[in-house]
Design an enzyme around this catalytic site. Structure first.
Site, PDB file in Angstrom:
ATOM      1  N   LYS A 173      22.314  53.892  33.474  1.00  0.00           N
ATOM      2  CA  LYS A 173      23.571  54.767  33.071  1.00  0.00           C
ATOM      3  C   LYS A 173      24.480  53.704  32.466  1.00  0.00           C
ATOM      4  O   LYS A 173      25.191  52.698  33.096  1.00  0.00           O
ATOM      5  CB  LYS A 173      24.255  55.293  34.372  1.00  0.00           C
ATOM      6  N   GLY A 226      30.655  45.715  36.673  1.00  0.00           N
ATOM      7  CA  GLY A 226      31.709  46.598  36.584  1.00  0.00           C
ATOM      8  C   GLY A 226      32.662  46.164  37.547  1.00  0.00           C
ATOM      9  O   GLY A 226      32.930  45.009  37.952  1.00  0.00           O
ATOM     10  N   THR A 228      35.226  45.152  41.101  1.00  0.00           N
ATOM     11  CA  THR A 228      34.705  44.793  42.390  1.00  0.00           C
ATOM     12  C   THR A 228      34.793  45.936  43.500  1.00  0.00           C
ATOM     13  O   THR A 228      34.030  45.795  44.313  1.00  0.00           O
ATOM     14  CB  THR A 228      35.744  43.497  42.599  1.00  0.00           C
ATOM     15  N   ALA A 229      35.653  46.725  43.549  1.00  0.00           N
ATOM     16  CA  ALA A 229      35.720  47.847  44.394  1.00  0.00           C
ATOM     17  C   ALA A 229      34.599  48.745  44.170  1.00  0.00           C
ATOM     18  O   ALA A 229      33.953  49.158  45.247  1.00  0.00           O
ATOM     19  CB  ALA A 229      36.980  48.777  43.963  1.00  0.00           C
ATOM     20  N   GLU A 248      27.786  41.783  39.036  1.00  0.00           N
ATOM     21  CA  GLU A 248      28.418  40.996  38.351  1.00  0.00           C
ATOM     22  C   GLU A 248      29.986  41.778  38.135  1.00  0.00           C
ATOM     23  O   GLU A 248      30.096  42.729  37.662  1.00  0.00           O
ATOM     24  CB  GLU A 248      27.924  40.856  36.952  1.00  0.00           C
ATOM     25  N   CYS A 282      35.348  39.984  31.210  1.00  0.00           N
ATOM     26  CA  CYS A 282      35.564  39.595  32.651  1.00  0.00           C
ATOM     27  C   CYS A 282      35.722  38.103  32.555  1.00  0.00           C
ATOM     28  O   CYS A 282      35.995  37.469  33.520  1.00  0.00           O
ATOM     29  CB  CYS A 282      34.310  39.769  33.355  1.00  0.00           C
ATOM     30  N   GLU A 384      43.020  41.126  39.074  1.00  0.00           N
ATOM     31  CA  GLU A 384      42.440  41.329  37.690  1.00  0.00           C
ATOM     32  C   GLU A 384      43.297  42.447  36.919  1.00  0.00           C
ATOM     33  O   GLU A 384      43.252  43.471  37.484  1.00  0.00           O
ATOM     34  CB  GLU A 384      40.927  41.765  37.986  1.00  0.00           C
TER      35      GLU A 384
HETATM   36  O1  TXE Z   1      34.933  50.182  36.305  1.00  0.00           O
HETATM   37  P1  TXE Z   1      33.792  50.942  37.199  1.00  0.00           P
HETATM   38  P2  TXE Z   1      36.174  50.915  35.865  1.00  0.00           P
HETATM   39  C1  TXE Z   1      37.140  45.979  36.415  1.00  0.00           C
HETATM   40  C2  TXE Z   1      38.500  45.962  35.556  1.00  0.00           C
HETATM   41  C3  TXE Z   1      38.781  47.389  35.773  1.00  0.00           C
HETATM   42  C4  TXE Z   1      38.340  47.857  36.957  1.00  0.00           C
HETATM   43  C5  TXE Z   1      37.860  49.370  36.940  1.00  0.00           C
HETATM   44  O2  TXE Z   1      39.449  45.225  36.478  1.00  0.00           O
HETATM   45  O3  TXE Z   1      40.199  47.627  35.430  1.00  0.00           O
HETATM   46  O4  TXE Z   1      37.066  47.055  37.189  1.00  0.00           O
HETATM   47  O5  TXE Z   1      37.090  49.731  35.805  1.00  0.00           O
HETATM   48  C6  TXE Z   1      29.883  53.182  37.197  1.00  0.00           C
HETATM   49  N1  TXE Z   1      27.884  54.505  41.759  1.00  0.00           N
HETATM   50  N2  TXE Z   1      35.830  45.746  35.323  1.00  0.00           N
HETATM   51  O6  TXE Z   1      36.795  51.912  36.778  1.00  0.00           O
HETATM   52  O7  TXE Z   1      34.302  52.180  37.813  1.00  0.00           O
HETATM   53  C7  TXE Z   1      30.830  53.786  36.230  1.00  0.00           C
HETATM   54  O8  TXE Z   1      30.174  55.038  35.756  1.00  0.00           O
HETATM   55  C8  TXE Z   1      27.365  54.108  40.927  1.00  0.00           C
HETATM   56  C9  TXE Z   1      35.473  44.464  35.087  1.00  0.00           C
HETATM   57  O9  TXE Z   1      35.891  51.443  34.507  1.00  0.00           O
HETATM   58  O10 TXE Z   1      33.375  49.821  38.181  1.00  0.00           O
HETATM   59  C10 TXE Z   1      30.325  52.734  35.228  1.00  0.00           C
HETATM   60  O11 TXE Z   1      29.117  52.789  34.626  1.00  0.00           O
HETATM   61  N3  TXE Z   1      27.893  53.721  39.806  1.00  0.00           N
HETATM   62  C11 TXE Z   1      34.105  44.463  34.809  1.00  0.00           C
HETATM   63  C12 TXE Z   1      30.219  51.327  35.811  1.00  0.00           C
HETATM   64  O12 TXE Z   1      30.098  51.775  37.231  1.00  0.00           O
HETATM   65  C13 TXE Z   1      29.306  53.586  39.725  1.00  0.00           C
HETATM   66  C14 TXE Z   1      33.969  45.524  33.364  1.00  0.00           C
HETATM   67  C15 TXE Z   1      31.500  50.534  35.836  1.00  0.00           C
HETATM   68  O13 TXE Z   1      32.794  51.309  36.351  1.00  0.00           O
HETATM   69  C16 TXE Z   1      30.009  54.292  40.773  1.00  0.00           C
HETATM   70  C17 TXE Z   1      34.435  46.850  33.770  1.00  0.00           C
HETATM   71  C18 TXE Z   1      29.160  54.577  41.847  1.00  0.00           C
HETATM   72  N4  TXE Z   1      29.818  55.276  43.066  1.00  0.00           N
HETATM   73  C19 TXE Z   1      35.513  46.979  34.733  1.00  0.00           C
HETATM   74  N5  TXE Z   1      31.411  54.404  40.449  1.00  0.00           N
HETATM   75  C20 TXE Z   1      33.319  43.329  34.456  1.00  0.00           C
HETATM   76  N6  TXE Z   1      33.081  42.661  35.371  1.00  0.00           N
HETATM   77  O14 TXE Z   1      33.080  43.047  33.172  1.00  0.00           O
HETATM   78  C21 TXE Z   1      31.416  53.903  39.168  1.00  0.00           C
HETATM   79  N7  TXE Z   1      30.294  53.502  38.677  1.00  0.00           N
END
Ligand code: TXE
Length: 482
Positions: A173, A226, A228-229, A248, A282, A384
């Protein structure tokens, strides 16, 4: 325009017939729709992957390698179309997508096409007991790959390529914010002759489609990049099911500049490590620590250079920064900038404002921003931000800067600028980061372990580490008669 899921080699509408809007962030307008997939779509993708697994996992390595090379070639052949799609979907400059994102996506497939034929496993002779152990490394089965919006095709393929190379079938996905290039990948895979069901791409929200992948009882490994939360949520969901996890996550990386560094190279690279991809990488060095003896000089020169950066239309060759990925994300970044006016000990040196681009007034642009801080404990140095915002702070000793560098929840990467070899070695020993760059930034060799410690995640991607992650070791111990 509507994009579709890619399941069993076919393009299909979401079963629920529900759709989500897809925004062009450089204009702030909806330009298409994507499937709002749910558990039923993920189940269909899983079933397709499960059916494909026996054939793919037993396919000859040369054949697997050949198909992955073909996918790489297909990506290269469509460089212009994919880069254009990426710039439109994400807001990043087209030049960046052409030079970095899409070539790297092709390189990911080519790298793991080669790696598949080079992967080996161990054997251990138990001397004195007439026994020999050999380790088989078997593909896991159906695995899940979930990727973010900042480097859409680059990170999507960084997970999928090793998973396929190791003989797994995949339910993947991409981020719902940037789904377009993942959609285009499906067609490339079909043309390359990837058997149906080996890769399945489901579009939709994290909370529904993503959630269905991570909680699926038979998807045995999850590779995620994605926030950290989200990573913590995935760990809570998947760990009790004993899934293998590679996470990661975020970073809050120090960029440590000593007075003995090559000044010009450092200055030019620091500009990049601060603001490339609008700071939405990141690995960006968002906390800049400068040795006190050159602090004022650096501050003056750096700000002058930052002011020269042009924020504008991603499709213009002269734009250094494009749009941020979404309005919501820009608001989040701006809310951090606003802290500079609220918390004591912070001074906005340049930037901080939204930018209105002529002809693209609805786009989510903002100025590259530099904020001077007096303590590493401040919110701007601890959380971050993931946007074009860096902080600046002087230091006087190696010990002091090392302590500040490590005093954050994250531990992804660190950059060190110095010509002193002993200092490089000392600092590299003690910096809490999975990746350390010395006198360079983002120089990548795909064989190296990639990932972070602390709140930046668990596991390592890259090279043989990725192939080990996507396989299950099985040791066979044979005792023989004298
Ligand atoms: O990321 P999410 P978001 C950091 C950055 C950013 C923050 C939030 O600080 O502001 O994260 O970004 C999928 N089960 N990074 O909210 O939600 C989601 O659909 C399974 C750092 O956009 O973590 C997407 O495909 N999957 C980072 C993916 O997770 C789930 C790069 C990432 O989205 C899910 C991006 C769930 N319950 C943001 N919830 C890096 N490390 O480079 C969400 N997703």
């Amino acid at each position: 325009m509507r994009i579709q899921n890619y399941i069993a080699g076919e393009f299909t509408d979401p079963i629920s017939a529900q759709w989500l809007d897809n925004y062009n962030p450089s204009e702030g307008v909806v330009y298409g729709q994507i499937p709002n997939s749910n558990q039923a779509d993920v189940e269909a993708a899983y079933k397709a992957a499960e059916r494909a697994f026996p054939g793919w996992s037993r396919s000859a390595l040369e054949e697997r390698s050949r198909i992955l090379s073909e996918i790489s070639r297909g990506i290269q052949e469509r460089l212009d179309a994919l880069a254009t799609a990426e710039a439109k979907d994400n807001g990043k400059p087209l030049t960046l997508a052409k030079q970095i994102d899409i070539p790297r996506a092709a390189a990911n497939f080519q790298f793991f096409a080669n790696a598949a034929t080079q992967f080996s496993s161990e054997s251990h002779e138990t001397v004195g007991r007439n026994a020999v152990n050999f380790t088989l490394r078997k593909p896991i089965g159906v695995v899940g790959c979930i990727s973010p919006w900042n480097l859409p095709l680059y990170l999507f393929t960084w997970k999928i390529a090793p998973a396929l190379a190791a003989g797994n079938c995949v339910v993947a996905k991409p981020s719902e914010v940037t789904p377009m290039t993942a959609y285009l990948l499906g067609e490339i895979c079909n043309e390359a002759g990837l058997p149906k069901g080996v890769l399945n791409i489901v579009h939709g929200l994290g909370s529904t489609a993503g959630q269905a992948i991570i909680s699926h009882p038979n998807i045995k490994a999850i590779s995620f990049t994605g926030g950290t939360a989200t990573g913590a949520h995935i760990a809570r969901t998947a760990a009790p099911m004993f899934k293998k996890l590679s996470l990661e996550l975020g970073g809050k990386n120090p960029n440590i500049i000593f007075a003995d560094a090559d000044y010009d190279k450092m200055l030019a690279t620091t500009l990049r490590s601060s603001f490339a991809n609008q700071g939405q990488i990141c690995l960006c060095g968002s906390r800049i620590f400068v040795e006190a003896s050159i602090y004022e000089r650096f501050k003056t020169d750096f700000i002058a250079k930052v002011k020269e950066l042009k924020v504008g239309d991603p499709f213009s060759d002269t734009s250094n920064l494009g749009a941020l990925v979404s309005e919501e994300h820009r608001n989040k970044v701006l809310s951090y900038v606003a802290l500079a006016g609220q918390e004591s000990g912070m001074k906005l040196l340049t930037g901080g404002n939204k930018v209105v681009v002529k002809g693209k007034e609805g786009g989510y642009y903002m100025e590259p921003t530099v904020i001077e801080v007096t303590s590493n404990k401040c919110t701007l140095n601890q959380e971050e931000i993931f946007g074009p915002v860096v902080t600046l702070m002087p230091f006087t000793s190696e010990e002091e800067v090392l302590e500040m560098a490590n005093d954050v929840p994250y531990g992804l990467s660190a950059t060190l600028w110095t010509s002193n070899l002993s200092r490089t070695m000392r600092m590299s020993q003690y910096l809490q980061a999975g990746i350390i760059w010395v006198n360079t930034w983002l120089l990548r060799d795909l064989r190296t372990p990639f990932g972070g410690m602390k709140a930046s995640g668990v596991g390592r991607e890259g090279g043989l580490e990725a192939l080990r992650f996507f396989t299950e070791p099985k040791n066979v111990c044979i005792q023989y008669d004298e």
